[in-house]
Design a protein around this motif. Structure first.
Motif, mmCIF file in Angstrom:
data_model
loop_
_atom_site.group_PDB
_atom_site.id
_atom_site.type_symbol
_atom_site.label_atom_id
_atom_site.label_comp_id
_atom_site.label_asym_id
_atom_site.label_seq_id
_atom_site.Cartn_x
_atom_site.Cartn_y
_atom_site.Cartn_z
ATOM 1 N N SER A 1 34.640 38.505 50.210
ATOM 2 C CA SER A 1 35.981 37.929 50.204
ATOM 3 C C SER A 1 35.930 36.423 49.989
ATOM 4 C CB SER A 1 36.697 38.241 51.521
ATOM 5 O OG SER A 1 36.016 37.643 52.612
ATOM 6 N N THR A 2 34.781 35.816 50.257
ATOM 7 C CA THR A 2 34.602 34.385 50.005
ATOM 8 C C THR A 2 33.893 34.119 48.678
ATOM 9 O OG1 THR A 2 32.494 34.350 51.216
ATOM 10 C CG2 THR A 2 34.509 33.948 52.480
ATOM 11 N N ASP A 3 33.454 35.168 47.989
ATOM 12 C CA ASP A 3 32.793 35.016 46.684
ATOM 13 C C ASP A 3 33.169 36.213 45.825
ATOM 14 O OD1 ASP A 3 31.184 34.097 44.613
ATOM 15 O OD2 ASP A 3 29.360 34.996 45.424
ATOM 16 N N GLN A 4 34.484 36.264 45.486
ATOM 17 C CA GLN A 4 34.962 37.417 44.746
ATOM 18 C C GLN A 4 34.417 37.463 43.327
ATOM 19 O OE1 GLN A 4 39.229 37.309 45.004
ATOM 20 N NE2 GLN A 4 39.274 37.653 47.228
ATOM 21 N N GLU A 5 34.066 36.330 42.738
ATOM 22 C CA GLU A 5 33.538 36.312 41.373
ATOM 23 C C GLU A 5 32.046 36.604 41.334
ATOM 24 O OE1 GLU A 5 34.546 32.623 39.636
ATOM 25 O OE2 GLU A 5 36.717 32.870 39.872
ATOM 26 N N MET A 6 31.448 36.799 42.499
ATOM 27 C CA MET A 6 30.010 37.117 42.607
ATOM 28 C C MET A 6 29.165 36.073 41.871
ATOM 29 S SD MET A 6 30.120 41.289 42.276
ATOM 30 C CE MET A 6 28.452 41.424 42.904
ATOM 31 N N ILE A 7 29.449 34.834 42.208
ATOM 32 C CA ILE A 7 28.684 33.740 41.590
ATOM 33 C C ILE A 7 27.297 33.641 42.203
ATOM 34 C CG2 ILE A 7 28.685 31.245 41.192
ATOM 35 C CD1 ILE A 7 31.708 31.318 41.260
ATOM 36 N N PHE A 8 27.152 34.056 43.478
ATOM 37 C CA PHE A 8 25.873 33.923 44.170
ATOM 38 C C PHE A 8 25.405 35.281 44.664
ATOM 39 C CE2 PHE A 8 28.324 30.031 44.739
ATOM 40 C CZ PHE A 8 27.443 29.075 44.260
ATOM 41 N N HIS A 9 24.073 35.377 44.801
ATOM 42 C CA HIS A 9 23.425 36.552 45.383
ATOM 43 C C HIS A 9 22.479 36.078 46.471
ATOM 44 C CE1 HIS A 9 25.065 39.192 42.301
ATOM 45 N NE2 HIS A 9 24.607 38.378 41.355
#
Length: 801
Positions: A413-421
């Protein structure tokens, strides 16, 4: 031994014997009072004061005294009488001898003296022999009243530890005997019970302390018996007593004391801050405000705090900071109790404070993983980093002794664009997408850490990732600049200042350089780099001619400091304008633009809104006009009639045609061309009749000529027909369920019944054999006379002949 009552009777008897001889004699004197010089009047008697002892208990009347006059020779011719207080009841007199006796028991405390009057009269004539004389019988006091404490019993107080001879209170006994006679009313005081601790001043009755160690904590109340004795305390005096309750008030002479030197409590390491651990209380032998105390922590105040319950005077120990079983399992807290109100007189008794130890044992619980650092983790990454590049590592461990494995995840919910793993085992953060600092300079994500064996044990931490800038955007002019110069501009004149914007944000700040592009015409203008990231444009020559060239385009090259250095070219548009002597621009193509450029965004928005409103109004007006035109066209299509054209056969063809306006035929009430001299009914009276009928009722019918009666009846019938038609239409609309449930305006078109003129054939019927007879057209009035000539020419010729 003599008792008190015996001594009293003896004293009374002695007094009676002593005064009896003096009471039994009268005092005879021969004094005279002078009324005039040389005159003397002999007075028969002068009375002295008589005395009688109170509380006489004998059986015979008590002799008081004797009255006598000098004129009494003992022959019994004089009668003695008395009057006044008690005469005849308490006091009686022998009429012959003048002896006075008391017949009642007298009490001096009730009445101290009696005032009477004596009179000597002739027994035969009852005439007074002497003037009436007044005398007094005074009741002689004896010690028959004991002292009494009228305000007793008494209650008072004294502070503990008061010094010796501290005055407490004063008691007073009242003796009803005569204080001016003997010692019957002289009272002295003494203590019967409690003399060990208190004394009383014998003459004043003031009670004082006899010792200096009165202790309220030992005994807080004393019952004191005080005696008052008359006759100055001599033997045979009467006495009375009273009780005095003396309450010992408290002073702060006792320090607080803890009943125990150590208290033990247990608390879980997961207890929240502010959770009470336990309560301890110091005791104080004093009372009231002298027991008020405060509690302090002398040792162990880092993790614990203490507060004072003002109602119960208890010390409440609570948690100040989170506890950790793994770090320290036992805490010793030293709590001190201190009196609030310390009396400086008793400082030498010792310290008015006490201490105790509160031992707190911490119990272990299963705790979620703890992040390091505990607050916020800040990471940095270059904006040109590639997908899969390492951003940083998030650290968390199980704080329990077992130290179970931890698994990591990102709250999507804080990284909806999935920029980080994130690596679930190591906590390593990597890039999942390409970054752009100019789009988002910071990314805030939440990382979750859970125990591998118990997912209920979870904790979260905020990770802030800062995107480091890379110089990937060239500098640009701040706005599409336009400038204006006057035709008479001088060389070196500053005409404009330009600035630059750059979406990048280098850590060392922006540094820009300005140059004219190679294609720029440097013969007319020069560029001046001001070295503060702005540049100025100056004129190179004088005298511009806007008729030869009114616009100049000046390309400017801007280069940033990199690395790597990036550049861009922007164009400055310069307009040549005509100016007045003061240099104000009068006219040029750029004036309107310059003025608009000077407008604020709010003014531009207001201008656009006004233009939009005007456009909408124009469209509404056009729509309304088109709607009205359509309605008129519809009405014209419903009422299509040919104009009647008159042709003059003797004339020159179409040049002599005359057209007639059909509007005269449409309005059956307007006949301006009719003449009153022509035969037939006067149709112009019809509108007059209608108007008169509206204002005057049916009385207008009498003003209509008899020749027009038929027309009037026909018009009235038509009106009733229209009224019936409209009423029918209204009833249909009211009963129609499809009609909207609100008032509306309905229009109805009704052509009426068949025309009395029937149908007219074409003009071409003149050349055919027709059976119709149009001779009645001549009866319609002057307007139809010409038409009747076309359809029935023979009849017209006959009428003309």
């Amino acid at each position: 031994m003599w008792k008190t009552g015996d001594w009293t009777l003896l004293a009374a008897f002695i007094l009676i014997c002593c005064f009896r001889h003096s009471w039994g004699q009268t005092t005879r004197t021969s004094t005279a009072t002078s009324t005039k010089p040389g005159d003397r009047v002999k007075r028969g008697w002068v009375w002295n004061q008589f005395f009688v002892v109170e509380e006489y208990t004998g059986t015979e009347p008590l002799y008081v005294g004797k009255i006598h006059t000098d004129s009494d020779e003992g022959e019994g011719n004089i009668k003695y009488t008395i009057s006044g207080e008690g005469a005849g009841t308490i006091f009686i007199i022998d009429e012959l001898t003048g002896d006075i006796h008391a017949t009642a028991r007298l009490d001096r405390e009730e009445k101290a003296f009696y005032t009477l009057r004596a009179q000597a009269r002739d027994r035969q004539s009852n005439d007074p022999l002497e003037p009436e004389s007044e005398f007094v019988i005074k009741v002689q006091d004896i010690n028959d009243s004991e002292p009494k404490f009228l305000e007793g019993p008494y209650i008072t107080s004294v502070a503990e530890l008061s010094p010796i001879d501290t005055s407490i209170m004063k008691v007073t006994a009242i003796d009803a005997d005569d204080p001016a006679y003997g010692s019957s009313a002289r009272v002295v005081y003494s203590v019967l019970d409690g003399e060990r601790f208190f004394t009383v001043e014998k003459h004043t009755g003031t009670i004082m302390t006899a010792v200096a160690d009165l202790d309220r904590e030992t005994q807080d109340r004393y019952e004191l018996v005080v005696k008052a004795t008359d006759m100055a305390g001599q033997l045979g005096g009467l006495s009375g007593s009273t009780t005095v309750t003396i309450v010992i008030t408290d002073v702060n002479d006792n320090p607080p004391r803890f009943p125990q030197k150590m208290y033990q409590f247990t608390v879980s390491e997961g207890a929240a801050v502010g959770t009470p651990v336990g309560q301890v209380m110091a005791t104080d032998a004093d009372m009231g405000e002298n027991t008020d105390m405060t509690y302090l922590i002398k040792e162990g105040g880092d993790l614990f705090k203490v507060t004072t319950n003002v109602e119960t005077q208890e010390a409440v120990v609570s948690i100040k900071k989170p506890l950790d079983f793994e770090s320290k399992r036992t805490h010793n807290v030293v709590v001190e109790a201190v009196n609030k109100h310390v009396d400086p007189r008793f400082r030498d008794l010792g310290s008015f404070r006490d201490q105790t130890i509160v031992r707190v044992s911490v119990t272990d619980i299963d705790e979620p993983p703890a992040f390091q650092p505990a607050e916020v983790t800040v990471l940095e990454v270059q904006e040109d980093a590639k997908v899969g590049a390492l951003v940083g590592v998030v650290s968390a461990r199980d704080p329990d002794v077992v130290n179970k494995p931890v698994r990591f995840s990102i709250d999507r919910s804080t990284d909806q664009e999935m920029i980080f793993h994130i690596d679930p085992d190591t906590g390593a953060l990597t890039l999942g997408k390409i970054l752009d600092r100019e789009t988002a300079g910071w990314h805030n994500i939440t990382v979750k850490a859970v125990e591998a064996e118990n997912h209920a044990m979870a904790s979260h931490s905020l990770v802030s990732i800062r995107i480091l800038d890379v110089n990937d955007n060239p500098p640009e002019l701040a706005s599409p600049y336009e400038a204006s110069i006057c035709e008479d501009a001088k060389p070196g004149q500053l005409i404009h200042t330009i600035s630059v914007v750059d979406r990048d944000e280098p850590q060392t700040g922006h540094r820009f350089s300005f140059t004219l592009a190679p294609e720029a015409n440097s013969r007319h203008f020069t560029l001046w780099d001001i070295k503060d990231n702005t540049a100025g444009i100056r004129t190179e020559r004088s005298r511009f001619n806007r008729h030869e060239q009114n616009v100049y385009f000046l390309p400017i090259l801007v280069v940033d400091s990199g690395p790597p250095s990036l550049s861009s070219t922007g164009t400055l548009t310069i307009h040549v304008c005509g100016c007045d002597r003061e240099g104000a621009i009068q006219s040029c193509a750029a004036t309107a633009y310059v003025m608009s450029a000077a407008l604020s965004p709010g003014a531009l928005i207001a201008l656009l809104v006004c233009m939009l409103i005007l456009i909408v109004l124009v469209l509404l007006i056009l729509t309304l006009k088109r709607h009205r035109k359509g309605q008129r066209m519809t009405e014209d299509e419903e009422d299509m009639r040919d104009n009647v054209i008159k042709y003059n056969d003797e004339g020159g063809g179409e040049q002599d045609t005359q057209a007639y306006d059909m509007s005269a035929l449409r309005n059956i009430y307007d006949f301006p061309e009719a003449k009153s001299s022509e035969p037939g009914p006067d149709i112009r009276t019809l509108p007059q009749w209608i108007q008169t009928n509206r204002h005057n009722g049916n009385s207008a019918l009498r003003s209509v000529p008899e020749a027009n009666a038929g027309v009037v009846e026909a018009v009235a019938a038509d009106f009733s027909l229209f009224k019936g038609y409209i009423k029918k239409k209204v009833e249909q609309a009211d009963s129609d369920l499809s009609v909207p449930p609100y008032d509306s305006f309905q229009t109805y078109a009704f052509e009426g019944n068949s025309s009395p003129a029937l149908s007219l054939s074409s003009i071409h019927t003149l050349s055919t054999t027709s059976e119709q007879d149009f001779s009645y057209l001549s009866d319609w009035g002057p307007r139809f006379r010409q038409l009747a000539g076309y359809y029935a020419p023979g009849n017209l010729d006959e009428e003309g002949s």
